[in-house]
Design a protein around this motif. Structure first.
Motif, PDB file in Angstrom:
ATOM      1  N   VAL A  83      19.890   1.871  47.881  1.00 58.23           N
ATOM      2  CA  VAL A  83      20.671   1.894  49.129  1.00 58.23           C
ATOM      3  C   VAL A  83      19.804   2.502  50.212  1.00 58.23           C
ATOM      4  O   VAL A  83      19.202   3.565  50.021  1.00 58.23           O
ATOM      5  N   ARG A  84      19.752   1.830  51.367  1.00 61.50           N
ATOM      6  CA  ARG A  84      18.949   2.300  52.500  1.00 61.50           C
ATOM      7  C   ARG A  84      19.808   2.328  53.757  1.00 61.50           C
ATOM      8  O   ARG A  84      20.597   1.414  54.004  1.00 61.50           O
ATOM      9  N   LEU A  85      19.608   3.373  54.538  1.00 54.01           N
ATOM     10  CA  LEU A  85      20.253   3.447  55.842  1.00 54.01           C
ATOM     11  C   LEU A  85      19.487   2.579  56.833  1.00 54.01           C
ATOM     12  O   LEU A  85      18.259   2.467  56.748  1.00 54.01           O
ATOM     13  N   PRO A  86      20.173   1.950  57.790  1.00 57.34           N
ATOM     14  CA  PRO A  86      19.478   1.084  58.747  1.00 57.34           C
ATOM     15  C   PRO A  86      18.396   1.804  59.535  1.00 57.34           C
ATOM     16  O   PRO A  86      17.378   1.197  59.883  1.00 57.34           O
ATOM     17  N   ASP A  87      18.586   3.090  59.825  1.00 58.92           N
ATOM     18  CA  ASP A  87      17.600   3.830  60.600  1.00 58.92           C
ATOM     19  C   ASP A  87      16.573   4.548  59.731  1.00 58.92           C
ATOM     20  O   ASP A  87      15.698   5.225  60.253  1.00 58.92           O
ATOM     21  N   GLU A  88      16.674   4.406  58.394  1.00 56.67           N
ATOM     22  CA  GLU A  88      15.701   4.986  57.476  1.00 56.67           C
ATOM     23  C   GLU A  88      15.344   3.951  56.404  1.00 56.67           C
ATOM     24  O   GLU A  88      15.627   4.130  55.214  1.00 56.67           O
ATOM     25  N   GLY A 139      23.768  14.320  47.032  1.00 60.49           N
ATOM     26  CA  GLY A 139      23.776  15.763  47.182  1.00 60.49           C
ATOM     27  C   GLY A 139      23.420  16.232  48.577  1.00 60.49           C
ATOM     28  O   GLY A 139      23.920  17.266  49.035  1.00 60.49           O
ATOM     29  N   GLU A 140      22.565  15.486  49.282  1.00 60.92           N
ATOM     30  CA  GLU A 140      22.174  15.874  50.638  1.00 60.92           C
ATOM     31  C   GLU A 140      23.105  15.303  51.703  1.00 60.92           C
ATOM     32  O   GLU A 140      22.878  15.493  52.899  1.00 60.92           O
ATOM     33  N   HIS A 141      24.123  14.583  51.278  1.00 59.33           N
ATOM     34  CA  HIS A 141      25.120  14.001  52.199  1.00 59.33           C
ATOM     35  C   HIS A 141      24.465  13.079  53.235  1.00 59.33           C
ATOM     36  O   HIS A 141      24.886  13.024  54.392  1.00 59.33           O
ATOM     37  N   ARG A 142      23.456  12.318  52.794  1.00 53.65           N
ATOM     38  CA  ARG A 142      22.849  11.344  53.706  1.00 53.65           C
ATOM     39  C   ARG A 142      23.761  10.141  53.924  1.00 53.65           C
ATOM     40  O   ARG A 142      23.750   9.528  54.993  1.00 53.65           O
ATOM     41  N   LEU A 143      24.515   9.790  52.911  1.00 49.44           N
ATOM     42  CA  LEU A 143      25.466   8.690  53.032  1.00 49.44           C
ATOM     43  C   LEU A 143      26.812   9.251  53.465  1.00 49.44           C
ATOM     44  O   LEU A 143      27.261  10.290  52.976  1.00 49.44           O
ATOM     45  N   TRP A 144      27.464   8.523  54.366  1.00 51.77           N
ATOM     46  CA  TRP A 144      28.711   9.002  54.973  1.00 51.77           C
ATOM     47  C   TRP A 144      29.769   7.911  54.847  1.00 51.77           C
ATOM     48  O   TRP A 144      29.481   6.733  55.089  1.00 51.77           O
TER      49      TRP A 144
END
Length: 378
Positions: free
Chosen positions: A234-239, A271-276
């Motif tokens: 899973v990748r964030l659009p800005d990362e 754990g780092e709450h990167r996904l929201w």
């Protein structure tokens, strides 16, 4: 005779002029070597995957509702706080329910005393009925009084338990580990039992990523799932270069009407709450691994009327046009299913100046490399 001499001189002059013209003819034009950038095809294991757009969903979401009527006297958290199971959230005025509990306990004590007295009376009656000092009917009456007193004790016990539960409901605690949302009440508000939400809590670790694949890809997914759990990136659009890794944990039991898609769900450590929750993400479902796949830079293949091709640079610095069959993309590289072998050098830039069989000149300062070390995310 003079005329013949003049004519002969003219013929000689014409021949000499013709010979002179042949000697002055320019040389045949030769095309200079085309300047190209070259990269060597490499071989490595490549994942076979499906790309999709997904949406992040909380694993657990709880709407906190009051279970008793009362006034909010305390709020024990701040909006957006990370909560643990059992953490205090709200306090409802407990005094009315403490009074109800005290009254229920008093009634229970009264019922227990009545039961104890009824049992004493029954015990005495058992001795008297044997000597015929009292009738059997009197004994049965005393026995019935014991049964009634026991029932009253049971009712009193239930009333105490109910009053105790209501008193416990005055202290509202978090039922899960999660992150608090925005509270919907303030101190002093009167709330009604089982009516309206006070707060929403969502569990963010682990977290879900829901996405869909087409029904044409469903068979490949099911086939590879039989061999074990499938990996998901899973990748964030800005990362785009920083992937979170998880596993496929859910496949819906039906294809959606109208769209022809089927819903899947991946579980991702967060754990780092990167996904929201609610955010869109890029999802890559890894189906299998293609061993020893041949890879070339994605800029090497060109399109012609006969299909895709690449220019392969031979040892004598000539370019050979080679028809190829391409596979999936792998970062900045492209899988070549047929047409190129590992180690062969292909033209990756400057193809417009190349002719089949023509000479090429390699640009040493711009030589590309298909090594797997420097590769971006497609």
């Amino acid at each position: 005779m003079r005329v013949m001499l003049i004519k002969g001189s003219a013929v000689v002059f014409w021949i000499l002029a013709l010979v002179g013209c042949e000697k002055a003819a320019p040389p045949v034009f030769q095309r200079p070597p085309a300047a190209v950038t070259v990269a060597a095809a490499v071989s490595e294991d490549v994942p076979v995957y499906l790309d999709a757009v997904g949406k992040v969903t909380a694993r657990e979401m709880v709407s906190i509702q009051p279970q008793v009527l009362g006034r909010i006297t305390e709020i024990h958290f701040t909006d957006g706080a990370d909560l643990k199971k059992g953490d205090a959230l709200f306090t409802i005025d407990p005094r009315p329910y403490q009074a109800q509990l005290d009254a229920a306990e008093g009634n229970l004590a009264q019922a227990q005393a009545a039961l104890d007295f009824a049992r004493i009376q029954l015990a005495r009656g058992g001795q008297l009925v044997e000597t015929l000092a009292i009738s059997q009917q009197e004994y049965d009456t005393r026995k019935n009084a014991v049964d009634v007193a026991e029932a009253q004790v049971q009712q009193g016990t239930a009333a105490v338990e109910n009053a105790g539960l209501n008193l416990q409901y005055c202290s509202i605690r978090s039922p899960i580990d999660g992150r608090a949302g925005r509270r919907l009440v303030d101190i002093g508000n009167v709330v009604t039992g089982n009516s309206g939400s006070l707060l929403t809590i969502q569990r963010l670790d682990p977290i879900y990523a829901d996405f869909t694949v087409t029904e044409n890809d469903l068979s490949a997914v099911q086939r590879n799932m039989r061999r074990g759990t499938l990996d998901v990136e899973v990748r964030l659009p800005d990362e785009p270069d920083s992937a979170l890794h998880g596993a496929l944990t859910f496949l819906d039991n039906a294809v959606q009407d109208g769209t022809g898609n089927v819903t899947l769900r991946a579980t991702i450590p967060n754990g780092e709450h990167r996904l929201w929750p609610g955010r869109f993400v890029k999802v890559r479902l890894v189906l299998s691994t293609l061993p020893d796949a041949v890879l070339v830079p994605a800029t090497a293949p060109q399109m012609s009327a006969r299909g895709q091709f690449v220019y392969v640079v031979k040892p004598d610095a000539t370019a050979e046009l080679r028809l190829v069959k391409t596979g999936q993309r792998h970062g900045d590289l492209l899988v070549i299913d047929r047409g190129v072998s590992s180690g062969e050098r292909v033209v990756v830039n400057g193809q417009l100046g190349v002719t089949p069989g023509g000479k090429v000149r390699e640009e040493p300062s711009a030589t590309a490399s298909a090594a797997p070390g420097a590769r971006g995310e497609s």
